[in-house]
Design a protein around this motif. Structure first.
Motif, short mmCIF file in Angstrom:
data_model
loop_
_atom_site.label_atom_id
_atom_site.label_comp_id
_atom_site.label_asym_id
_atom_site.label_seq_id
_atom_site.Cartn_x
_atom_site.Cartn_y
_atom_site.Cartn_z
N GLU A 72 0.83 -1.21 0.00
CA GLU A 72 0.00 0.00 0.00
C GLU A 72 0.86 1.26 0.00
OE1 GLU A 72 -2.56 -3.19 1.98
OE2 GLU A 72 -0.46 -2.54 2.04
N MET A 73 1.98 1.21 0.74
CA MET A 73 2.86 2.38 0.80
C MET A 73 3.37 2.75 -0.58
SD MET A 73 6.32 3.27 0.44
CE MET A 73 7.18 1.70 0.67
N LEU A 74 3.92 1.79 -1.32
CA LEU A 74 4.50 2.12 -2.62
C LEU A 74 3.41 2.54 -3.60
CD1 LEU A 74 6.97 2.33 -4.40
CD2 LEU A 74 6.74 -0.11 -4.93
N ARG A 75 2.27 1.89 -3.53
CA ARG A 75 1.18 2.30 -4.42
C ARG A 75 0.78 3.74 -4.16
NH1 ARG A 75 -4.78 -0.47 -4.44
NH2 ARG A 75 -4.81 0.54 -2.41
N THR A 76 0.73 4.16 -2.90
CA THR A 76 0.37 5.54 -2.56
C THR A 76 1.41 6.52 -3.10
OG1 THR A 76 -0.84 4.87 -0.58
CG2 THR A 76 -0.05 7.14 -0.66
N VAL A 77 2.70 6.21 -2.87
CA VAL A 77 3.76 7.10 -3.34
C VAL A 77 3.70 7.27 -4.85
CG1 VAL A 77 6.27 7.35 -3.60
CG2 VAL A 77 5.31 6.65 -1.40
N MET A 78 3.52 6.18 -5.56
CA MET A 78 3.51 6.25 -7.02
C MET A 78 2.22 6.87 -7.54
SD MET A 78 5.54 2.75 -8.10
CE MET A 78 5.72 3.31 -9.79
N THR A 79 1.12 6.62 -6.88
CA THR A 79 -0.15 7.24 -7.29
C THR A 79 -0.07 8.74 -7.14
OG1 THR A 79 -1.43 5.28 -6.71
CG2 THR A 79 -2.63 7.37 -6.83
N ASP A 80 0.51 9.22 -6.05
CA ASP A 80 0.65 10.66 -5.82
C ASP A 80 1.50 11.33 -6.89
OD1 ASP A 80 -0.89 10.43 -3.57
OD2 ASP A 80 0.78 10.51 -2.15
N ARG A 81 2.38 10.57 -7.54
CA ARG A 81 3.24 11.10 -8.60
C ARG A 81 2.66 10.85 -9.99
NH1 ARG A 81 9.05 11.36 -7.56
NH2 ARG A 81 9.31 11.83 -5.35
N GLY A 82 1.49 10.26 -10.07
CA GLY A 82 0.91 9.94 -11.37
C GLY A 82 1.64 8.84 -12.10
N ALA A 83 2.30 7.93 -11.32
CA ALA A 83 3.13 6.90 -11.93
C ALA A 83 2.61 5.51 -11.64
CB ALA A 83 4.58 7.02 -11.41
N TRP A 84 1.37 5.41 -11.19
CA TRP A 84 0.79 4.10 -10.93
C TRP A 84 -0.09 3.69 -12.09
CZ3 TRP A 84 1.75 0.38 -7.50
CH2 TRP A 84 0.85 -0.68 -7.42
N VAL A 85 0.18 2.50 -12.64
CA VAL A 85 -0.63 1.99 -13.75
C VAL A 85 -1.52 0.89 -13.19
CG1 VAL A 85 -0.61 0.90 -16.00
CG2 VAL A 85 1.19 2.51 -15.39
#
Length: 257
Positions: free
Chosen positions: A244-257
């Motif tokens: 969940e942590m990494l997903r949040t960090v990447m989502t906040d940067r617009g980098a989650w697919v």
């Protein structure tokens, strides 16, 4: 934010830095089980990291340790036990150890970073990738450069491999301006952020890797500050226990697919 240009291997076909579920996400205590990988898939992960050992009768098990002792309710060295006995062990007293071939079948859309933990697992893994035609779904890693070289020789360029320790050291030296040999044929380098207090991944290291057409995947990153700092450096993948942590960090940067 996009990843560096990759050397053409379909395993690396991903538009952003790759989030890897390390052992399926170990924070829940059921590492390297089908249950852990199902949970990771449910959170949106499509790249999984796992490890393989061969049982005494040659079955390829997704498991990190050479023995069952640490995380299961059984005891013994996997390489000396038949699959029938290993299959009775339960991770955390709950979940069975999966065969890697079963994971490939259950998660057909997933891509796997597979650490070969023992020499006896090498040929069964290459044979499985060949039988399953999973060349675009598996990247093979190991601390042993000679083991990776052998895997590459057995399988050919269709098999994605990373660098072992010797290759990482060579790449690090090159990033510091020191001539050093590195093995051709690898598509990525998988490294800790630092080792023994000495930084491994910095801008020079990432730049040198990218100049050689290599992706940089960093393990095992479990806090948001480190994940954000590595993404700022331009790394191409992060392996984490804390999904969940990494997903949040990447989502906040617009980098989650």
């Amino acid at each position: 934010m996009t990843s560096a240009a990759h050397p053409g291997h379909p395993y690396l076909d991903h538009p952003f830095p790759i989030p890897f579920a390390h052992r399926g996400g170990t924070a829940g205590g059921l590492e390297n089980t089908a249950a852990a990988f199902r949970r990771a898939a449910g959170l949106g992960y499509r790249y999984f990291e796992t490890d393989v050992h061969a049982t005494g009768d040659g079955r390829l098990v997704a498991f990190h340790d050479p023995t069952l002792d640490r995380v299961t309710d059984a005891r013994g060295r996997i390489g000396r036990l038949p699959w029938a006995e290993v299959a009775r062990a339960r991770v955390g007293g709950k979940e069975p150890l999966p065969l890697f071939e079963d994971l490939l079948e259950e998660f057909p859309a997933a891509r796997w970073n597979v650490d070969i933990k023992a020499e006896r697992a090498l040929e069964p893994l290459v044979d499985l990738v060949r039988r399953a035609n999973a060349w675009d779904r598996v990247c093979v890693g190991s601390f042993s450069e000679s083991r990776l070289s052998r895997a590459y020789r057995l399988a050919g360029p269709g098999l994605a491999t990373s660098y072992g320790v010797r290759g990482v050291i060579g790449l690090r030296l090159r990033s510091l301006g020191v001539p050093a040999p590195v093995r051709p044929g690898a598509v990525c380098v998988q490294v800790p952020r630092s080792q023994g207090g000495v930084p491994v991944v910095d801008r020079r290291f990432v730049r040198e890797a990218h100049a050689r057409g290599l992706r940089v995947h960093v393990w095992t990153v479990n806090d948001p500050e480190s994940a954000a700092a590595l993404l700022d450096l331009g790394v191409d993948g992060i392996m984490t226990d804390h999904l969940e942590m990494l997903r949040t960090v990447m989502t906040d940067r617009g980098a989650w697919v």
